[in-house]
Design a protein around this motif. Structure first.
Motif, PDB file in Angstrom:
ATOM      1  N   ILE A   5      49.930  63.683  35.709  1.00  0.00           N
ATOM      2  CA  ILE A   5      48.969  62.799  36.366  1.00  0.00           C
ATOM      3  C   ILE A   5      48.346  63.533  37.546  1.00  0.00           C
ATOM      4  O   ILE A   5      49.054  64.073  38.394  1.00  0.00           O
ATOM      5  CB  ILE A   5      49.662  61.497  36.817  1.00  0.00           C
ATOM      6  CG1 ILE A   5      50.143  60.738  35.575  1.00  0.00           C
ATOM      7  CG2 ILE A   5      48.747  60.642  37.670  1.00  0.00           C
ATOM      8  CD1 ILE A   5      50.985  59.541  35.875  1.00  0.00           C
ATOM      9  N   SER A   6      47.023  63.535  37.582  1.00  0.00           N
ATOM     10  CA  SER A   6      46.314  64.219  38.673  1.00  0.00           C
ATOM     11  C   SER A   6      46.475  63.438  39.980  1.00  0.00           C
ATOM     12  O   SER A   6      46.814  62.249  39.979  1.00  0.00           O
ATOM     13  CB  SER A   6      44.826  64.346  38.338  1.00  0.00           C
ATOM     14  OG  SER A   6      44.222  63.066  38.366  1.00  0.00           O
ATOM     15  N   ASP A   7      46.195  64.105  41.071  1.00  0.00           N
ATOM     16  CA  ASP A   7      46.235  63.436  42.377  1.00  0.00           C
ATOM     17  C   ASP A   7      45.254  62.267  42.422  1.00  0.00           C
ATOM     18  O   ASP A   7      45.563  61.211  42.973  1.00  0.00           O
ATOM     19  CB  ASP A   7      45.912  64.423  43.507  1.00  0.00           C
ATOM     20  CG  ASP A   7      47.030  65.414  43.747  1.00  0.00           C
ATOM     21  OD1 ASP A   7      48.163  65.186  43.268  1.00  0.00           O
ATOM     22  OD2 ASP A   7      46.777  66.437  44.426  1.00  0.00           O
ATOM     23  N   HIS A  10      46.661  59.417  40.410  1.00  0.00           N
ATOM     24  CA  HIS A  10      47.754  58.826  41.200  1.00  0.00           C
ATOM     25  C   HIS A  10      47.186  57.885  42.263  1.00  0.00           C
ATOM     26  O   HIS A  10      47.664  56.768  42.433  1.00  0.00           O
ATOM     27  CB  HIS A  10      48.580  59.950  41.849  1.00  0.00           C
ATOM     28  CG  HIS A  10      49.663  59.457  42.744  1.00  0.00           C
ATOM     29  ND1 HIS A  10      50.878  59.054  42.281  1.00  0.00           N
ATOM     30  CD2 HIS A  10      49.695  59.287  44.090  1.00  0.00           C
ATOM     31  CE1 HIS A  10      51.627  58.658  43.288  1.00  0.00           C
ATOM     32  NE2 HIS A  10      50.934  58.792  44.401  1.00  0.00           N
ATOM     33  N   ARG A  11      46.140  58.335  42.962  1.00  0.00           N
ATOM     34  CA  ARG A  11      45.508  57.520  43.998  1.00  0.00           C
ATOM     35  C   ARG A  11      44.912  56.249  43.399  1.00  0.00           C
ATOM     36  O   ARG A  11      45.092  55.157  43.925  1.00  0.00           O
ATOM     37  CB  ARG A  11      44.421  58.325  44.734  1.00  0.00           C
ATOM     38  CG  ARG A  11      43.827  57.582  45.942  1.00  0.00           C
ATOM     39  CD  ARG A  11      42.521  58.211  46.413  1.00  0.00           C
ATOM     40  NE  ARG A  11      41.462  58.134  45.433  1.00  0.00           N
ATOM     41  CZ  ARG A  11      40.796  57.019  45.088  1.00  0.00           C
ATOM     42  NH1 ARG A  11      41.092  55.877  45.641  1.00  0.00           N
ATOM     43  NH2 ARG A  11      39.844  57.062  44.190  1.00  0.00           N
ATOM     44  N   ARG A  12      44.192  56.398  42.262  1.00  0.00           N
ATOM     45  CA  ARG A  12      43.584  55.229  41.606  1.00  0.00           C
ATOM     46  C   ARG A  12      44.644  54.239  41.130  1.00  0.00           C
ATOM     47  O   ARG A  12      44.489  53.032  41.315  1.00  0.00           O
ATOM     48  CB  ARG A  12      42.691  55.662  40.443  1.00  0.00           C
ATOM     49  CG  ARG A  12      41.334  56.201  40.882  1.00  0.00           C
ATOM     50  CD  ARG A  12      40.332  56.247  39.735  1.00  0.00           C
ATOM     51  NE  ARG A  12      40.814  56.919  38.548  1.00  0.00           N
ATOM     52  CZ  ARG A  12      40.611  58.196  38.248  1.00  0.00           C
ATOM     53  NH1 ARG A  12      39.902  58.960  39.046  1.00  0.00           N
ATOM     54  NH2 ARG A  12      41.092  58.711  37.133  1.00  0.00           N
ATOM     55  N   ALA A  16      45.023  50.446  42.516  1.00  0.00           N
ATOM     56  CA  ALA A  16      44.955  49.323  41.563  1.00  0.00           C
ATOM     57  C   ALA A  16      46.216  48.474  41.660  1.00  0.00           C
ATOM     58  O   ALA A  16      46.150  47.234  41.644  1.00  0.00           O
ATOM     59  CB  ALA A  16      44.769  49.850  40.140  1.00  0.00           C
ATOM     60  N   LEU A  17      47.354  49.124  41.771  1.00  0.00           N
ATOM     61  CA  LEU A  17      48.618  48.409  41.900  1.00  0.00           C
ATOM     62  C   LEU A  17      48.656  47.594  43.190  1.00  0.00           C
ATOM     63  O   LEU A  17      49.022  46.420  43.188  1.00  0.00           O
ATOM     64  CB  LEU A  17      49.776  49.403  41.853  1.00  0.00           C
ATOM     65  CG  LEU A  17      51.171  48.835  42.065  1.00  0.00           C
ATOM     66  CD1 LEU A  17      51.503  47.783  41.018  1.00  0.00           C
ATOM     67  CD2 LEU A  17      52.192  49.973  42.046  1.00  0.00           C
ATOM     68  N   LEU A  18      48.253  48.211  44.307  1.00  0.00           N
ATOM     69  CA  LEU A  18      48.255  47.505  45.591  1.00  0.00           C
ATOM     70  C   LEU A  18      47.257  46.348  45.595  1.00  0.00           C
ATOM     71  O   LEU A  18      47.554  45.273  46.119  1.00  0.00           O
ATOM     72  CB  LEU A  18      47.974  48.482  46.736  1.00  0.00           C
ATOM     73  CG  LEU A  18      49.108  49.460  47.042  1.00  0.00           C
ATOM     74  CD1 LEU A  18      48.630  50.557  47.983  1.00  0.00           C
ATOM     75  CD2 LEU A  18      50.320  48.741  47.601  1.00  0.00           C
ATOM     76  N   LEU A  52      55.767  54.758  41.485  1.00  0.00           N
ATOM     77  CA  LEU A  52      54.962  54.628  42.701  1.00  0.00           C
ATOM     78  C   LEU A  52      55.740  53.905  43.801  1.00  0.00           C
ATOM     79  O   LEU A  52      55.684  54.293  44.976  1.00  0.00           O
ATOM     80  CB  LEU A  52      53.662  53.877  42.389  1.00  0.00           C
ATOM     81  CG  LEU A  52      52.668  54.624  41.509  1.00  0.00           C
ATOM     82  CD1 LEU A  52      51.603  53.672  40.967  1.00  0.00           C
ATOM     83  CD2 LEU A  52      52.020  55.757  42.286  1.00  0.00           C
ATOM     84  N   PHE A  53      56.437  52.848  43.414  1.00  0.00           N
ATOM     85  CA  PHE A  53      57.224  52.041  44.356  1.00  0.00           C
ATOM     86  C   PHE A  53      58.546  51.700  43.681  1.00  0.00           C
ATOM     87  O   PHE A  53      58.594  50.783  42.859  1.00  0.00           O
ATOM     88  CB  PHE A  53      56.464  50.770  44.762  1.00  0.00           C
ATOM     89  CG  PHE A  53      55.207  51.052  45.526  1.00  0.00           C
ATOM     90  CD1 PHE A  53      55.250  51.311  46.892  1.00  0.00           C
ATOM     91  CD2 PHE A  53      53.978  51.088  44.886  1.00  0.00           C
ATOM     92  CE1 PHE A  53      54.091  51.597  47.598  1.00  0.00           C
ATOM     93  CE2 PHE A  53      52.814  51.372  45.580  1.00  0.00           C
ATOM     94  CZ  PHE A  53      52.871  51.624  46.948  1.00  0.00           C
TER      95      PHE A  53
END
Length: 192
Positions: A5-7, A10-12, A16-18, A52-53
């Protein structure tokens, strides 16, 4: 083997999760929303979410932390456009009234989180306290600039907090207008 997974991905995924978790927690409550609902809303597999969490508590804390930055940033941006120091204190209550009138307003996310998790989660409690202290510092700065002292700053902060709680319970933005009038009277009568 899946590609790494690219940075950027990962950010996207994280955003989206948050976004999903914040919306669900605020609308339905933290305890009422399971991770399956967060998975369905975000479109991310549970395995990715837990990378991620690793715990729901960590997700809750980050949702509150991110919301704090955005909420206080929007408030500060609005207040800083007002004319003069006393106008900035009044503008804070005008912004609150606008926030209270937004569709989907369900009160203070931090008070809601405290009500659900405060006794059970030191991490959530710490984040709620950090938000309230940061908000208090903002209010104190605006009140001091308007000629108020420590007592006036505390009173204006409590007026704002009371308006937030009352509007959350009643669904009516009027508490912001009443709190604004009380804060203006308080500053007019502040000792010089």
């Amino acid at each position: 083997m899946p590609a790494p997974i690219s940075d950027e991905q990962h950010r996207r995924d994280r955003e989206a999760l948050l976004d999903t978790a914040e919306g669900l927690f605020y609308e339905h409550g933290i305890r009422a929303v399971g991770m399956d609902a967060v998975r369905a809303g975000s479109g991310l597999p549970l395995k990715r979410i837990y990378r991620l969490f690793p715990a729901k508590e960590e997700l809750i804390v980050e949702v509150l932390r991110r919301r704090d930055r955005r909420w206080r940033g929007e408030l500060a941006e609005y207040v800083e456009r007002a004319d003069g120091p006393q106008g900035r204190v009044s503008a804070m209550f005008d912004w609150l009234a606008e926030w209270f009138a937004r569709p989907g307003f369900r009160g203070c996310a931090w008070i809601n989180a405290f009500g659900e998790m405060g006794a059970a989660s030191e991490a959530v409690l710490a984040e709620v306290r950090a938000h309230k202290e940061a908000f208090r510092a903002q209010v104190e700065g605006w009140v001091r600039d308007a000629g108020g002292g420590e007592a006036e700053a505390e009173a204006v902060f409590l007026l704002a907090e009371g308006a937030i709680v009352t509007a959350g319970i009643t669904g009516d933005p009027a508490p912001a207008r009443r709190a604004r009038a009380a804060a203006e009277r308080l500053l007019e009568n502040a000792p010089v």
